[in-house]
Design a protein around this motif. Sequence first.
Motif, mmCIF file in Angstrom:
data_model
loop_
_atom_site.group_PDB
_atom_site.id
_atom_site.type_symbol
_atom_site.label_atom_id
_atom_site.label_comp_id
_atom_site.label_asym_id
_atom_site.label_seq_id
_atom_site.Cartn_x
_atom_site.Cartn_y
_atom_site.Cartn_z
ATOM 1 N N PHE A 186 45.743 74.589 23.952
ATOM 2 C CA PHE A 186 46.454 74.200 25.172
ATOM 3 C C PHE A 186 47.353 75.147 25.878
ATOM 4 O O PHE A 186 47.390 75.612 26.975
ATOM 5 N N LEU A 187 48.584 75.172 25.342
ATOM 6 C CA LEU A 187 49.489 76.297 25.892
ATOM 7 C C LEU A 187 49.274 77.557 26.053
ATOM 8 O O LEU A 187 49.315 78.334 27.137
ATOM 9 N N GLU A 188 48.417 78.217 25.154
ATOM 10 C CA GLU A 188 47.707 79.634 25.577
ATOM 11 C C GLU A 188 46.956 79.391 26.870
ATOM 12 O O GLU A 188 47.146 80.391 27.713
ATOM 13 N N ASP A 189 46.071 78.318 26.834
ATOM 14 C CA ASP A 189 45.154 78.211 28.242
ATOM 15 C C ASP A 189 46.045 78.182 29.257
ATOM 16 O O ASP A 189 45.764 78.688 30.395
ATOM 17 N N VAL A 190 47.188 77.419 29.272
ATOM 18 C CA VAL A 190 48.105 77.166 30.374
ATOM 19 C C VAL A 190 48.708 78.271 30.938
ATOM 20 O O VAL A 190 48.740 78.653 32.041
ATOM 21 N N ARG A 191 49.166 79.034 29.721
ATOM 22 C CA ARG A 191 49.817 80.420 30.237
ATOM 23 C C ARG A 191 49.013 81.183 30.909
ATOM 24 O O ARG A 191 49.172 81.941 31.701
ATOM 25 N N ASP A 251 46.199 80.562 32.647
ATOM 26 C CA ASP A 251 45.968 80.132 34.112
ATOM 27 C C ASP A 251 47.002 79.836 34.950
ATOM 28 O O ASP A 251 46.887 79.891 36.205
ATOM 29 N N HIS A 252 48.032 79.544 34.408
ATOM 30 C CA HIS A 252 49.252 79.447 35.414
ATOM 31 C C HIS A 252 50.603 80.444 35.190
ATOM 32 O O HIS A 252 51.743 79.874 35.297
ATOM 33 N N GLY A 253 50.118 81.434 34.387
ATOM 34 C CA GLY A 253 51.497 82.349 33.754
ATOM 35 C C GLY A 253 52.413 82.530 35.260
ATOM 36 O O GLY A 253 53.282 83.166 34.981
ATOM 37 N N ASP A 254 51.857 82.768 36.260
ATOM 38 C CA ASP A 254 52.670 83.180 37.529
ATOM 39 C C ASP A 254 53.607 81.979 37.798
ATOM 40 O O ASP A 254 54.545 82.384 38.448
ATOM 41 N N LYS A 255 53.404 80.956 37.229
ATOM 42 C CA LYS A 255 54.489 79.784 37.657
ATOM 43 C C LYS A 255 55.381 79.480 36.404
ATOM 44 O O LYS A 255 56.375 78.806 36.410
ATOM 45 N N LEU A 256 54.770 79.624 35.372
ATOM 46 C CA LEU A 256 55.353 79.401 34.027
ATOM 47 C C LEU A 256 56.217 80.450 33.395
ATOM 48 O O LEU A 256 55.527 81.634 33.270
ATOM 49 N N SER A 307 58.030 73.033 25.568
ATOM 50 C CA SER A 307 58.909 73.410 26.388
ATOM 51 C C SER A 307 58.699 74.625 27.196
ATOM 52 O O SER A 307 57.773 75.434 26.646
ATOM 53 N N PHE A 308 58.894 74.499 28.518
ATOM 54 C CA PHE A 308 58.565 75.831 29.172
ATOM 55 C C PHE A 308 59.720 75.503 30.494
ATOM 56 O O PHE A 308 60.214 74.843 30.827
ATOM 57 N N SER A 309 59.627 76.867 31.324
ATOM 58 C CA SER A 309 60.140 76.725 32.628
ATOM 59 C C SER A 309 59.269 77.136 33.578
ATOM 60 O O SER A 309 58.245 77.849 33.591
ATOM 61 N N ALA A 310 59.638 76.136 34.825
ATOM 62 C CA ALA A 310 58.675 76.559 35.839
ATOM 63 C C ALA A 310 59.267 76.356 36.990
ATOM 64 O O ALA A 310 60.357 75.478 37.547
ATOM 65 N N TYR A 311 59.503 77.618 37.928
ATOM 66 C CA TYR A 311 60.604 77.953 38.844
ATOM 67 C C TYR A 311 61.420 77.842 38.629
ATOM 68 O O TYR A 311 62.468 77.073 39.276
ATOM 69 N N GLY A 312 62.050 78.140 37.454
ATOM 70 C CA GLY A 312 63.336 78.267 36.857
ATOM 71 C C GLY A 312 63.921 76.632 36.511
ATOM 72 O O GLY A 312 65.010 76.781 36.086
ATOM 73 N N MET A 313 62.923 75.782 36.386
ATOM 74 C CA MET A 313 63.590 74.568 35.859
ATOM 75 C C MET A 313 63.008 74.180 34.576
ATOM 76 O O MET A 313 61.792 74.700 34.257
#
Length: 101
Positions: free
Chosen positions: A24-29, A31-36, A51-57
Amino acid sequence: MPAFATSVTHTLGTAAATERLKTFLEDVRRDHGDKLQDARGEWQGNTLHFSFSAYGMGIQGTMEVSETGVSVNGKLPLAASFFRGQIEKSIRDELVKELSK
């Protein structure tokens, strides 16, 4: 700190659903690596602590897999609470995609 929660039902059983969600996390990274940034996770049995950061949060939570569903719960920074619905929908959409592979 505000919370978020979402869930998806499935008919795969705990073991098969957990196996599909191991990436799941690998796929999200991917597909959405530009945001995470800094996406991290550790499985403990049928529960992923992430845990992750999105837009600095910073966002953190758990994903628990059961026989008939997957529940995701976590904490959001106050600034991200305005996007809670969008975050929950994105997570739910990703879960449906992963579970239907």
